[in-house]
Structure formats: structure tokens, C-alpha cells
Design an enzyme around this catalytic site. Structure first.
Site, PDB file in Angstrom:
ATOM      1  N   ASP A  97      -1.540   1.053  -2.621  1.00  0.00           N
ATOM      2  CA  ASP A  97      -0.527   1.314  -3.636  1.00  0.00           C
ATOM      3  C   ASP A  97      -0.792   0.503  -4.908  1.00  0.00           C
ATOM      4  O   ASP A  97      -0.769   1.025  -6.004  1.00  0.00           O
ATOM      5  CB  ASP A  97       0.890   1.022  -3.097  1.00  0.00           C
ATOM      6  N   ASP A 100      -2.740  -6.694  -6.943  1.00  0.00           N
ATOM      7  CA  ASP A 100      -2.164  -7.741  -7.802  1.00  0.00           C
ATOM      8  C   ASP A 100      -3.135  -8.925  -7.794  1.00  0.00           C
ATOM      9  O   ASP A 100      -4.087  -8.953  -8.574  1.00  0.00           O
ATOM     10  CB  ASP A 100      -0.779  -8.089  -7.254  1.00  0.00           C
ATOM     11  N   VAL A 150       7.291  -3.880  -9.563  1.00  0.00           N
ATOM     12  CA  VAL A 150       7.649  -2.462  -9.655  1.00  0.00           C
ATOM     13  C   VAL A 150       8.041  -1.908  -8.289  1.00  0.00           C
ATOM     14  O   VAL A 150       7.615  -2.413  -7.245  1.00  0.00           O
ATOM     15  CB  VAL A 150       6.497  -1.625 -10.257  1.00  0.00           C
ATOM     16  N   ASP A 156       8.126  -1.095  -2.374  1.00  0.00           N
ATOM     17  CA  ASP A 156       9.472  -1.516  -2.016  1.00  0.00           C
ATOM     18  C   ASP A 156       9.857  -2.858  -2.630  1.00  0.00           C
ATOM     19  O   ASP A 156       9.016  -3.650  -3.050  1.00  0.00           O
ATOM     20  CB  ASP A 156       9.596  -1.649  -0.492  1.00  0.00           C
TER      21      ASP A 156
HETATM   22  P1  IMP Z   1      -2.117  -8.799  -3.661  1.00  0.00           P
HETATM   23  O1  IMP Z   1      -2.599  -9.240  -2.305  1.00  0.00           O
HETATM   24  O2  IMP Z   1      -1.549  -9.940  -4.449  1.00  0.00           O
HETATM   25  O3  IMP Z   1      -3.112  -8.001  -4.438  1.00  0.00           O
HETATM   26  O4  IMP Z   1      -0.850  -7.904  -3.438  1.00  0.00           O
HETATM   27  C1  IMP Z   1      -0.933  -6.681  -2.921  1.00  0.00           C
HETATM   28  C2  IMP Z   1       0.307  -6.340  -2.133  1.00  0.00           C
HETATM   29  O5  IMP Z   1       1.495  -7.008  -2.622  1.00  0.00           O
HETATM   30  C3  IMP Z   1       0.551  -4.879  -2.274  1.00  0.00           C
HETATM   31  O6  IMP Z   1      -0.052  -4.178  -1.209  1.00  0.00           O
HETATM   32  C4  IMP Z   1       2.054  -4.784  -2.252  1.00  0.00           C
HETATM   33  O7  IMP Z   1       2.509  -4.646  -0.929  1.00  0.00           O
HETATM   34  C5  IMP Z   1       2.555  -6.100  -2.768  1.00  0.00           C
HETATM   35  N1  IMP Z   1       2.936  -6.026  -4.195  1.00  0.00           N
HETATM   36  C6  IMP Z   1       2.286  -6.600  -5.242  1.00  0.00           C
HETATM   37  N2  IMP Z   1       2.918  -6.320  -6.393  1.00  0.00           N
HETATM   38  C7  IMP Z   1       3.978  -5.553  -6.076  1.00  0.00           C
HETATM   39  C8  IMP Z   1       5.022  -4.931  -6.862  1.00  0.00           C
HETATM   40  O8  IMP Z   1       5.113  -5.034  -8.102  1.00  0.00           O
HETATM   41  N3  IMP Z   1       5.922  -4.191  -6.171  1.00  0.00           N
HETATM   42  C9  IMP Z   1       5.890  -4.046  -4.821  1.00  0.00           C
HETATM   43  N4  IMP Z   1       4.934  -4.601  -4.060  1.00  0.00           N
HETATM   44  C10 IMP Z   1       3.992  -5.356  -4.676  1.00  0.00           C
HETATM   45 MG    MG Z   2       1.221  -3.030   0.284  1.00  0.00          MG
END
Ligand code: IMP
Ligand code: MG
Length: 176
Positions: A97, A100, A150, A156
Site C-alpha cells: 500500500d 514510508d 493517510v 487504516d
Molecule cells: P515503513 O516500514 O515505515 O515503510 O512503513 C510501512 C507500513 O507502515 C505500511 O505498510 C503501512 O502499514 C504503515 N504506514 C505508513 N504510513 C502510513 C500512513 O500514512 N497511513 C497508514 N499506514 C501507514
Molecule cells: Mg501495511
């Protein structure tokens, strides 16, 4: 529902248009290959469903389930399932999805690589380029978005809002 969130950051029409473009590109890139899509639950359920139907070549589909836990040191994401298809020698496309920090995608790509596919690439609907702590870039990205939380179209906040057909920035009124 729209009233609560104000104007969507990305409308349903914009999402579906971009998803069709990604599907066309993936169709061209994977022509003659043994494509398997791996959707990441729960966040990518809507994107995986729409993207898969925009791809014009036969493709396998599988899912991995992740959970995110809040802890004093921040968030930690765990993979809590395994692929059911044999990925060895296939061309795997991870479908997420949002990326980040990149930590989750990095972990998922490592896990998938252990199955010895012929290739592994990574598609994310949303890319928060400003949040990156791990050097990782999606091979296919739908939209670059600002560093804001978001919701909608699978994403969610506390297990709510995944069913919204558009993407909106979470504001204080929607947190209740
Ligand atoms: P990362 O490991 O920091 O890249 O984060 C990825 C995961 O964090 C995604 O798979 C989402 O589940 C969650 N996530 C990051 N940003 C958002 C957001 O803005 N809304 C909802 N879920 C988020
Ligand atoms: Mg996720």
C-alpha cells in the site's frame, strides 16, 4: 463520509486511472514471464485486487499478512504468514500500500528472496519519499505523497477507514 475528511488527497477516479497505468506497464514488462503478485495484508488488499485486474497477462496471486505493534521504541512490523505458492524460479512482484521508512518493504523483500525467485521487484501505491530511513525505492510507484498520515483504499488508522474508496489525510476530527 466525504464531509468528515474534507477533500480527498487522491480521489477514487485518480487512483483507478493510475492503477490502470501501472497495470499496463507491468503487463509490458512481464510479457512471457512467470509473474506472481504478492499482496501484503491488510493494507494492500484493495490495491492488489484492482492492480491484478489491470494486468493483461496470466499471473499467480498470493498474500502475506503483516501486523504492526506500537511499542515504546516506536512501531514494529512482523510478518505472520508464509506464501502458499512455490516461488522458486518465478518473477515475484511485491504489492504494498505505502512505503514510508522502507523498513517493512526491506524485510518483506528479504523474506521473498529466500524463496529463490528468478526476480523480485516491488510496487507501492503510495510513496512517502520524505520518510525514508532505508535506501529502497519501489520499482513501480503510484503516487508520491507528503509526509502526512493517510487513510482509505486499504490504509487504516486503528483498524478503521480501510474501506474508504479514496485516500484522505487523517485529521483530528477523524481520529475519534
Ligand atoms: P515503513 O516500514 O515505515 O515503510 O512503513 C510501512 C507500513 O507502515 C505500511 O505498510 C503501512 O502499514 C504503515 N504506514 C505508513 N504510513 C502510513 C500512513 O500514512 N497511513 C497508514 N499506514 C501507514
Ligand atoms: Mg501495511
Amino acid at each position: 463520509m466525504e464531509k468528515i475528511f474534507g477533500k480527498p488527497l487522491i480521489t477514487q477516479e485518480e487512483i483507478l486511472h493510475r492503477v490502470r497505468e501501472l497495470g499496463l506497464q507491468i503487463t509490458q514488462d512481464y510479457m512471457g514471464k512467470n509473474l506472481i503478485l504478492i499482496g501484503i495484508l491488510k493494507g494492500a488488499f484493495a490495491f492488489t485486487a484492482d492492480l491484478s485486474r489491470s494486468i493483461g497477462i496470466p499471473a499467480g496471486i498470493d498474500f502475506l499478512m503483516t501486523t504492526t505493534r506500537e511499542s515504546p521504541g516506536g512501531e514494529s512490523t512482523k510478518i505472520i504468514s508464509d506464501p502458499t505458492l512455490n516461488l522458486t524460479g518465478t518473477d515475484v512482484l511485491l504489492v504494498e500500500d505505502i512505503v514510508d521508512s522502507g523498513v517493512t518493504a526491506h524485510m518483506l523483500l528479504e523474506k521473498l528472496s529466500a524463496h529463490r525467485p528468478k526476480s523480485v521487484r516491488f510496487c507501492a501505491l503510495l510513496d512517502k519519499t520524505g520518510g525514508r530511513t532505508v535506501d529502497i525505492r519501489p520499482d513501480y510507484a503510484g503516487f508520491s505523497i507528503p509526509n502526512k498520515f493517510v487513510i482509505g483504499y486499504g490504509l487504516d488508522y486503528k483498524n478503521k477507514y480501510r474501506t474508504l474508496p479514496f485516500i484522505a489525510v487523517l485529521d483530528d476530527r477523524t481520529k475519534a
